[in-house]
Design a protein around this motif. Structure first.
Motif, PDB file in Angstrom:
ATOM      1  N   GLY A 106      -4.221   8.015  -5.299  1.00 50.84           N
ATOM      2  CA  GLY A 106      -2.787   8.087  -5.515  1.00 50.84           C
ATOM      3  C   GLY A 106      -2.112   8.955  -4.482  1.00 50.84           C
ATOM      4  O   GLY A 106      -2.683   9.263  -3.432  1.00 50.84           O
ATOM      5  N   GLU A 107      -0.895   9.381  -4.799  1.00 50.90           N
ATOM      6  CA  GLU A 107      -0.114  10.177  -3.865  1.00 50.90           C
ATOM      7  C   GLU A 107       0.263  11.513  -4.496  1.00 50.90           C
ATOM      8  O   GLU A 107       0.523  11.596  -5.699  1.00 50.90           O
ATOM      9  N   VAL A 108       0.290  12.542  -3.698  1.00 48.08           N
ATOM     10  CA  VAL A 108       0.660  13.871  -4.165  1.00 48.08           C
ATOM     11  C   VAL A 108       2.159  13.894  -4.461  1.00 48.08           C
ATOM     12  O   VAL A 108       2.979  13.575  -3.595  1.00 48.08           O
TER      13      VAL A 108
ATOM     14  N   GLN B  51       1.348  12.543   0.202  1.00 48.33           N
ATOM     15  CA  GLN B  51       0.084  12.322   0.894  1.00 48.33           C
ATOM     16  C   GLN B  51      -0.879  11.501   0.041  1.00 48.33           C
ATOM     17  O   GLN B  51      -1.091  11.794  -1.132  1.00 48.33           O
ATOM     18  N   PRO B  52      -1.507  10.464   0.600  1.00 49.77           N
ATOM     19  CA  PRO B  52      -2.518   9.707  -0.142  1.00 49.77           C
ATOM     20  C   PRO B  52      -3.810  10.519  -0.282  1.00 49.77           C
ATOM     21  O   PRO B  52      -4.290  11.105   0.700  1.00 49.77           O
ATOM     22  N   VAL B  53      -4.347  10.573  -1.481  1.00 51.45           N
ATOM     23  CA  VAL B  53      -5.604  11.281  -1.722  1.00 51.45           C
ATOM     24  C   VAL B  53      -6.447  10.479  -2.710  1.00 51.45           C
ATOM     25  O   VAL B  53      -5.946   9.704  -3.520  1.00 51.45           O
ATOM     26  N   GLY B  54      -7.746  10.689  -2.615  1.00 52.48           N
ATOM     27  CA  GLY B  54      -8.673  10.163  -3.600  1.00 52.48           C
ATOM     28  C   GLY B  54      -9.387  11.315  -4.269  1.00 52.48           C
ATOM     29  O   GLY B  54      -9.394  12.437  -3.747  1.00 52.48           O
TER      30      GLY B  54
ATOM     31  N   LEU C 135      -6.698  10.776   2.520  1.00 54.78           N
ATOM     32  CA  LEU C 135      -7.004   9.410   2.927  1.00 54.78           C
ATOM     33  C   LEU C 135      -5.948   8.908   3.911  1.00 54.78           C
ATOM     34  O   LEU C 135      -4.798   9.369   3.899  1.00 54.78           O
ATOM     35  N   PRO C 136      -6.309   7.936   4.748  1.00 50.08           N
ATOM     36  CA  PRO C 136      -5.359   7.426   5.734  1.00 50.08           C
ATOM     37  C   PRO C 136      -4.175   6.684   5.111  1.00 50.08           C
ATOM     38  O   PRO C 136      -3.097   6.647   5.700  1.00 50.08           O
ATOM     39  N   SER C 137      -4.389   6.071   3.936  1.00 52.96           N
ATOM     40  CA  SER C 137      -3.337   5.282   3.315  1.00 52.96           C
ATOM     41  C   SER C 137      -3.670   5.078   1.847  1.00 52.96           C
ATOM     42  O   SER C 137      -4.717   5.521   1.354  1.00 52.96           O
ATOM     43  N   LEU C 138      -2.791   4.372   1.146  1.00 48.32           N
ATOM     44  CA  LEU C 138      -3.029   4.033  -0.259  1.00 48.32           C
ATOM     45  C   LEU C 138      -3.750   2.688  -0.394  1.00 48.32           C
ATOM     46  O   LEU C 138      -3.580   1.979  -1.387  1.00 48.32           O
TER      47      LEU C 138
ATOM     48  N   LEU D 100     -17.965   6.961   5.338  1.00 50.25           N
ATOM     49  CA  LEU D 100     -17.602   5.665   4.774  1.00 50.25           C
ATOM     50  C   LEU D 100     -16.264   5.173   5.324  1.00 50.25           C
ATOM     51  O   LEU D 100     -16.112   3.994   5.673  1.00 50.25           O
ATOM     52  N   ILE D 101     -15.296   6.079   5.399  1.00 52.69           N
ATOM     53  CA  ILE D 101     -13.984   5.710   5.933  1.00 52.69           C
ATOM     54  C   ILE D 101     -14.107   5.256   7.386  1.00 52.69           C
ATOM     55  O   ILE D 101     -13.508   4.257   7.806  1.00 52.69           O
ATOM     56  N   SER D 102     -14.903   5.973   8.173  1.00 53.92           N
ATOM     57  CA  SER D 102     -15.093   5.626   9.574  1.00 53.92           C
ATOM     58  C   SER D 102     -15.746   4.253   9.725  1.00 53.92           C
ATOM     59  O   SER D 102     -15.323   3.427  10.550  1.00 53.92           O
TER      60      SER D 102
END
Length: 353
Positions: A78-80, A94-97, A118-121, A295-297
């Motif tokens: 989600g987003e902060v 900011q997007p975070v997990g 995270l880079p995005s939602l 994993l993101i990379s």
């Protein structure tokens, strides 16, 4: 970014009764929206992941669970929307997990140290939190996979299985994956699985005996029961069987399907083989942060594909809104899903301003 306009109340799923029947255990509850302390973030959830072990949580089968009432859901993205005074490393929007027992909710309050920027939602990122991290860390740290080894993944077309297949392939392993439909066989081939086995049409035991006479070096096992026994008997010399679950028994009163563990020493010793286990909360520290970035990379470079199942082909789908979580949990146990089951929580909530 300006402060978000927040509701006075929000809705969440709360465990009110200990049972593996999710719909009986959980209720939708309205609660006052809290304000974060100095080291906390308030996250408006956009996507939450559904896991087979959600019903283990509602049944009180894990250490630290069983007190009532309790929040539920293991992972969210989600987003902060609000943050404490000591959280300068984060910003509004900011997007975070995160992984924490409270994601089945419109909003979640969490310690900032648990949040992963995270880079995005992108909803694909929520599948990395529990499923992706379990596969990556378990195979590396517990399975100790090595290039050239043969790795077997059970329930390979599921939420975590898909990542185990690809993680092992990226490590240079030959990968076998079990599944239950021809559609899942096709999916496994598409993500690089060398030998998919549809256990509804082929005998896993006979395939392994005929095609892999030297045995399997590492098994990533999440099914339990008879499948556990077949995998155990198929280990190679110095083989490692990593238990990350036993889903075949979760939806029962006992929570597991018995295996022939009385003969375990006799089956392991002649091969110098071992049975190990992995439970992701024990790796929430530096390993989780490090592997999440890996994993993101891999995802951004195209080396890690993510299949999401939002219930588009299910009679009660697609899964949108808090109430859809009940349907999504039940859908997981139909055995028809491919990839990670994800529920979308739209921004236009039913909370009262």
């Amino acid at each position: 970014m300006a402060a978000a306009i927040l509701p006075r109340t929000f809705r969440k799923l709360v465990v009110q009764k200990l049972t593996h029947k999710f719909r009986e255990a959980v209720e939708v509850v309205t609660a006052p929206l809290p304000r974060p302390g100095p080291t906390e973030l308030l996250v408006r959830n956009r996507y939450v992941g559904v896991n087979a072990s959600d019903i283990n949580f509602t049944a009180g089968r894990y250490p630290g669970t069983g007190s009532l009432p309790s929040d539920c859901g293991f992972e969210g993205l989600g987003e902060v929307v609000d943050l404490g005074s000591d959280c300068s490393q984060f910003h509004m929007g900011q997007p975070v997990g995160y992984m924490m027992y409270s994601s089945f909710s419109e909003y979640t309050m969490l310690p900032a140290k648990f949040a992963v920027p995270l880079p995005s939602l992108n909803p694909e990122y929520v599948s990395f939190m529990v499923s992706g991290l379990t596969a990556a860390i378990a195979l590396d740290k517990v399975g100790e996979i090595k290039q050239g080894e043969t790795v077997m993944v059970t329930a390979a077309a599921g939420g975590t299985g898909q990542f185990a297949v690809q993680w092992a392939k990226n490590a240079g392993c030959h990968v076998i994956g079990t599944c239950s439909t021809d559609d899942k066989v096709s999916f496994l081939k598409s993500i690089g699985c060398d030998r998919p086995i549809n256990y509804k049409t082929e005998s896993v035991k006979e395939v392994l005996k005929k095609e892999y006479p030297k045995g399997i070096d590492v098994v990533y096992e999440s099914v339990g029961g008879e499948m556990f026994d077949v995998c155990l008997n198929s280990l190679a010399v110095k083989g490692r069987l990593v238990v990350i679950g036993y889903i075949s028994g979760y939806d029962t009163s006992k929570g597991f399907t018995p295996s022939r563990i009385a003969t375990l020493p006799q089956r392991l010793l002649p091969k110098s083989a071992s049975v190990r286990s992995f439970f992701v909360p024990h790796y929430f520290g530096t390993d989780a942060q490090t592997y999440m970035q890996k994993l993101i990379s891999l995802h951004q470079s195209g080396q890690m594909r993510t299949a999401l199942d939002k219930g588009e082909n299910y009679s009660k789908g697609p899964f949108v809104g808090l109430e859809a979580i009940f349907d999504a949990v039940e859908y997981l146990y139909t055995g028809k899903s491919i990839g990670k089951i994800v529920v979308e929580l739209p921004t236009a909530s039913q909370s009262k301003l």
